[in-house]
Design a protein around this motif. Structure first.
Motif, PDB file in Angstrom:
ATOM      1  N   ARG A 144       0.843  -1.208   0.000  1.00 50.94           N
ATOM      2  CA  ARG A 144       0.000   0.000   0.000  1.00 50.94           C
ATOM      3  C   ARG A 144       0.873   1.251   0.000  1.00 50.94           C
ATOM      4  O   ARG A 144       0.612   2.210  -0.738  1.00 50.94           O
ATOM      5  N   ALA A 145       1.932   1.253   0.794  1.00 51.76           N
ATOM      6  CA  ALA A 145       2.811   2.419   0.867  1.00 51.76           C
ATOM      7  C   ALA A 145       3.582   2.622  -0.427  1.00 51.76           C
ATOM      8  O   ALA A 145       3.891   3.759  -0.799  1.00 51.76           O
ATOM      9  N   ALA A 146       3.884   1.523  -1.118  1.00 53.65           N
ATOM     10  CA  ALA A 146       4.671   1.623  -2.339  1.00 53.65           C
ATOM     11  C   ALA A 146       3.826   1.963  -3.561  1.00 53.65           C
ATOM     12  O   ALA A 146       4.368   2.262  -4.624  1.00 53.65           O
ATOM     13  N   ALA A 147       2.500   1.940  -3.420  1.00 55.62           N
ATOM     14  CA  ALA A 147       1.624   2.217  -4.556  1.00 55.62           C
ATOM     15  C   ALA A 147       1.735   3.676  -4.976  1.00 55.62           C
ATOM     16  O   ALA A 147       1.872   4.573  -4.139  1.00 55.62           O
ATOM     17  N   ASP A 148       1.685   3.915  -6.278  1.00 56.23           N
ATOM     18  CA  ASP A 148       1.775   5.276  -6.803  1.00 56.23           C
ATOM     19  C   ASP A 148       0.537   6.095  -6.470  1.00 56.23           C
ATOM     20  O   ASP A 148       0.593   7.311  -6.356  1.00 56.23           O
ATOM     21  N   ARG A 149      -0.592   5.431  -6.340  1.00 58.01           N
ATOM     22  CA  ARG A 149      -1.825   6.132  -6.005  1.00 58.01           C
ATOM     23  C   ARG A 149      -2.604   5.286  -5.018  1.00 58.01           C
ATOM     24  O   ARG A 149      -2.329   4.111  -4.832  1.00 58.01           O
ATOM     25  N   ARG A 150      -3.595   5.905  -4.402  1.00 58.94           N
ATOM     26  CA  ARG A 150      -4.386   5.182  -3.415  1.00 58.94           C
ATOM     27  C   ARG A 150      -5.122   4.020  -4.085  1.00 58.94           C
ATOM     28  O   ARG A 150      -5.912   4.232  -5.011  1.00 58.94           O
ATOM     29  N   PRO A 151      -4.878   2.789  -3.643  1.00 58.27           N
ATOM     30  CA  PRO A 151      -5.499   1.654  -4.317  1.00 58.27           C
ATOM     31  C   PRO A 151      -6.977   1.524  -3.962  1.00 58.27           C
ATOM     32  O   PRO A 151      -7.428   1.998  -2.923  1.00 58.27           O
ATOM     33  N   SER A 152      -7.714   0.850  -4.825  1.00 51.39           N
ATOM     34  CA  SER A 152      -9.114   0.570  -4.543  1.00 51.39           C
ATOM     35  C   SER A 152      -9.204  -0.466  -3.430  1.00 51.39           C
ATOM     36  O   SER A 152      -8.212  -1.122  -3.085  1.00 51.39           O
ATOM     37  N   VAL A 153     -10.409  -0.613  -2.887  1.00 50.38           N
ATOM     38  CA  VAL A 153     -10.606  -1.602  -1.825  1.00 50.38           C
ATOM     39  C   VAL A 153     -10.269  -3.000  -2.340  1.00 50.38           C
ATOM     40  O   VAL A 153      -9.618  -3.794  -1.650  1.00 50.38           O
ATOM     41  N   LEU A 154     -10.688  -3.296  -3.576  1.00 55.20           N
ATOM     42  CA  LEU A 154     -10.414  -4.608  -4.153  1.00 55.20           C
ATOM     43  C   LEU A 154      -8.912  -4.841  -4.287  1.00 55.20           C
ATOM     44  O   LEU A 154      -8.415  -5.925  -3.962  1.00 55.20           O
ATOM     45  N   ARG A 155      -8.189  -3.832  -4.735  1.00 51.81           N
ATOM     46  CA  ARG A 155      -6.737  -3.983  -4.900  1.00 51.81           C
ATOM     47  C   ARG A 155      -6.068  -4.175  -3.539  1.00 51.81           C
ATOM     48  O   ARG A 155      -5.161  -4.992  -3.412  1.00 51.81           O
ATOM     49  N   PHE A 156      -6.525  -3.444  -2.508  1.00 52.32           N
ATOM     50  CA  PHE A 156      -5.925  -3.579  -1.189  1.00 52.32           C
ATOM     51  C   PHE A 156      -6.172  -4.982  -0.619  1.00 52.32           C
ATOM     52  O   PHE A 156      -5.281  -5.605  -0.049  1.00 52.32           O
ATOM     53  N   VAL A 157      -7.417  -5.474  -0.797  1.00 55.07           N
ATOM     54  CA  VAL A 157      -7.761  -6.794  -0.260  1.00 55.07           C
ATOM     55  C   VAL A 157      -6.976  -7.893  -0.955  1.00 55.07           C
ATOM     56  O   VAL A 157      -6.567  -8.882  -0.337  1.00 55.07           O
ATOM     57  N   THR A 158      -6.741  -7.721  -2.261  1.00 52.04           N
ATOM     58  CA  THR A 158      -6.053  -8.771  -3.023  1.00 52.04           C
ATOM     59  C   THR A 158      -4.539  -8.621  -3.036  1.00 52.04           C
ATOM     60  O   THR A 158      -3.844  -9.499  -3.569  1.00 52.04           O
ATOM     61  N   THR A 159      -4.015  -7.551  -2.440  1.00 53.75           N
ATOM     62  CA  THR A 159      -2.568  -7.308  -2.434  1.00 53.75           C
ATOM     63  C   THR A 159      -1.766  -8.487  -1.889  1.00 53.75           C
ATOM     64  O   THR A 159      -0.768  -8.894  -2.493  1.00 53.75           O
ATOM     65  N   PRO A 160      -2.147  -9.068  -0.728  1.00 51.19           N
ATOM     66  CA  PRO A 160      -1.348 -10.187  -0.214  1.00 51.19           C
ATOM     67  C   PRO A 160      -1.238 -11.347  -1.186  1.00 51.19           C
ATOM     68  O   PRO A 160      -0.229 -12.057  -1.203  1.00 51.19           O
ATOM     69  N   PHE A 161      -2.268 -11.552  -2.021  1.00 49.00           N
ATOM     70  CA  PHE A 161      -2.279 -12.689  -2.929  1.00 49.00           C
ATOM     71  C   PHE A 161      -1.398 -12.457  -4.153  1.00 49.00           C
ATOM     72  O   PHE A 161      -1.201 -13.359  -4.961  1.00 49.00           O
ATOM     73  N   ARG A 162      -0.877 -11.240  -4.292  1.00 48.99           N
ATOM     74  CA  ARG A 162       0.057 -10.964  -5.379  1.00 48.99           C
ATOM     75  C   ARG A 162       1.500 -10.977  -4.893  1.00 48.99           C
ATOM     76  O   ARG A 162       2.423 -10.748  -5.666  1.00 48.99           O
ATOM     77  N   ASN A 163       1.693 -11.217  -3.594  1.00 47.55           N
ATOM     78  CA  ASN A 163       3.041 -11.275  -3.036  1.00 47.55           C
ATOM     79  C   ASN A 163       3.535 -12.712  -3.068  1.00 47.55           C
ATOM     80  O   ASN A 163       2.837 -13.618  -2.581  1.00 47.55           O
ATOM     81  N   PRO A 164       4.709 -12.984  -3.633  1.00 52.65           N
ATOM     82  CA  PRO A 164       5.161 -14.381  -3.793  1.00 52.65           C
ATOM     83  C   PRO A 164       5.319 -15.137  -2.481  1.00 52.65           C
ATOM     84  O   PRO A 164       5.019 -16.337  -2.418  1.00 52.65           O
ATOM     85  N   ILE A 165       5.770 -14.477  -1.421  1.00 48.54           N
ATOM     86  CA  ILE A 165       5.954 -15.172  -0.148  1.00 48.54           C
ATOM     87  C   ILE A 165       4.606 -15.572   0.436  1.00 48.54           C
ATOM     88  O   ILE A 165       4.425 -16.690   0.929  1.00 48.54           O
ATOM     89  N   THR A 166       3.639 -14.658   0.386  1.00 49.91           N
ATOM     90  CA  THR A 166       2.311 -14.963   0.900  1.00 49.91           C
ATOM     91  C   THR A 166       1.658 -16.072   0.096  1.00 49.91           C
ATOM     92  O   THR A 166       1.012 -16.969   0.650  1.00 49.91           O
ATOM     93  N   VAL A 167       1.814 -16.028  -1.224  1.00 48.85           N
ATOM     94  CA  VAL A 167       1.249 -17.078  -2.078  1.00 48.85           C
ATOM     95  C   VAL A 167       1.859 -18.428  -1.714  1.00 48.85           C
ATOM     96  O   VAL A 167       1.146 -19.440  -1.607  1.00 48.85           O
ATOM     97  N   GLY A 168       3.168 -18.457  -1.495  1.00 50.88           N
ATOM     98  CA  GLY A 168       3.818 -19.699  -1.093  1.00 50.88           C
ATOM     99  C   GLY A 168       3.278 -20.225   0.222  1.00 50.88           C
ATOM    100  O   GLY A 168       3.047 -21.435   0.385  1.00 50.88           O
ATOM    101  N   ALA A 169       3.037 -19.312   1.183  1.00 52.05           N
ATOM    102  CA  ALA A 169       2.489 -19.715   2.481  1.00 52.05           C
ATOM    103  C   ALA A 169       1.079 -20.282   2.330  1.00 52.05           C
ATOM    104  O   ALA A 169       0.726 -21.293   2.950  1.00 52.05           O
ATOM    105  N   LEU A 170       0.264 -19.667   1.491  1.00 52.65           N
ATOM    106  CA  LEU A 170      -1.107 -20.135   1.288  1.00 52.65           C
ATOM    107  C   LEU A 170      -1.132 -21.490   0.583  1.00 52.65           C
ATOM    108  O   LEU A 170      -1.948 -22.357   0.920  1.00 52.65           O
ATOM    109  N   VAL A 171      -0.249 -21.675  -0.371  1.00 53.87           N
ATOM    110  CA  VAL A 171      -0.169 -22.967  -1.059  1.00 53.87           C
ATOM    111  C   VAL A 171       0.245 -24.059  -0.071  1.00 53.87           C
ATOM    112  O   VAL A 171      -0.333 -25.161  -0.050  1.00 53.87           O
TER     113      VAL A 171
END
Length: 308
Positions: A144-171
């Motif tokens: 969220r801090a690294a985003a160029d603009r304020r993300p939408s609610v959907l983008r904020f909620v789905t952010t963890p699922f675009r992170n490779p470490i988090t995806v690995g943990a969920l798998v």
């Protein structure tokens, strides 16, 4: 006690190897950034899959785990208040919180649990909580801090699922809960890649120590001192109070909560800081990991002696 010292010796020797290759100019700053990206995007996700697929999820609800969580909550809250008062940015505040509350449960926690506590499985619940709760939350805030603009609610909620470490943990968690296991043709290379996560982190950390200023010279010393006190002293103290006087847990669980909470800041905090920031925040993370690692040695030696 020998296991604690062996665990620290292993870490320090690999970090020293990183410093040596930097000193010999085998790896420069660009190489160090490549190593951290490799650990963040490839090796660490593979490690999450292999570790979490085999972990005992039911142990998340053991009494000593609640005491460890209480220690993390207190030190993170204290740091957050200080960061707000000092008007630190979101990236600096989140990385600082990880330095105070995210323990080295992997490459140091495992030998400590095995040789000091007598059961390596005691570290698994803490490892799970950090991977599945603390780390995804921190990464979502950093994204969220690294985003160029304020993300939408959907983008904020789905952010963890675009992170490779988090995806690995969920798998890894999905494999654990379903009982499924990848075929050998996939599992073998996955474990091989996962095995390089910790060494790559430590080597990159050693390179940064050699190429950057000495610990304490690139960071705010009062701020760094606060991080070390919170991590090495306050966190295990809170865990002991909650596990002992408040919950009246068995002595073995009180010892487990206190020793685990006394573990130093984890090396992967440096990898996270490298991914999101290259300035003072990165130096704070690097220095906090180095200093808490050294400061935690006498604390973890003293705790078993005091608590029996």
């Amino acid at each position: 006690m020998q296991g604690v010292l062996e665990g620290f010796a292993t870490i320090l020797l690999v970090v020293a190897a990183g410093a040596l290759v930097a000193h010999l100019r085998i790896v420069d700053e660009a190489g160090q950034r490549t190593l951290t990206r490799l650990a963040f995007t490839v090796a660490s996700p593979a490690l999450m899959v292999t570790v979490l697929s085999e972990a005992d999820v039911s142990r998340l609800f053991a009494g000593y785990v609640g005491a460890v969580v209480a220690g993390v909550a207190v030190v993170v809250l204290v740091w957050a208040v200080v960061a707000v008062l000092l008007r630190r940015g979101l990236v600096h505040g989140v990385v600082g919180a990880l330095c105070t509350g995210y323990v080295n449960a992997g490459n140091l926690g495992l030998p400590v649990a095995a040789y000091v506590l007598g059961d390596a499985a005691l570290i698994a619940p803490v490892l799970l909580l950090q991977m599945l709760v603390l780390q995804p939350l921190a990464l979502a805030l950093l994204d969220r801090a690294a985003a160029d603009r304020r993300p939408s609610v959907l983008r904020f909620v789905t952010t963890p699922f675009r992170n490779p470490i988090t995806v690995g943990a969920l798998v890894g968690l999905a494999l654990n809960l379903t009982g499924l296991r990848p075929p050998t043709a996939l599992a073998a290379p996955l474990e091989l890649v996962a095995g390089m996560a910790v060494p790559v982190m430590l080597v990159a950390f050693g390179v940064s120590l050699r190429l950057g200023p000495l610990p304490g010279r690139g960071s705010s010393r009062p701020e760094l001192a606060l991080v070390v006190v919170l991590k090495v002293l306050l966190q295990p103290l809170v865990a002991w109070v909650v596990a002992g006087p408040l919950l009246d847990l068995p002595p073995a669980e009180v010892l487990a909560a206190t020793v685990i909470s006394a573990l130093p800041a984890a090396q992967n905090v440096f990898v996270v800081a490298s991914r999101y920031d290259t300035g003072r925040t990165l130096l704070t993370a690097r220095d906090a990991i180095a200093l808490t690692t050294f400061a935690s040695i006498p604390v973890m030696v003293a705790v078993p002696a005091l608590l029996g």
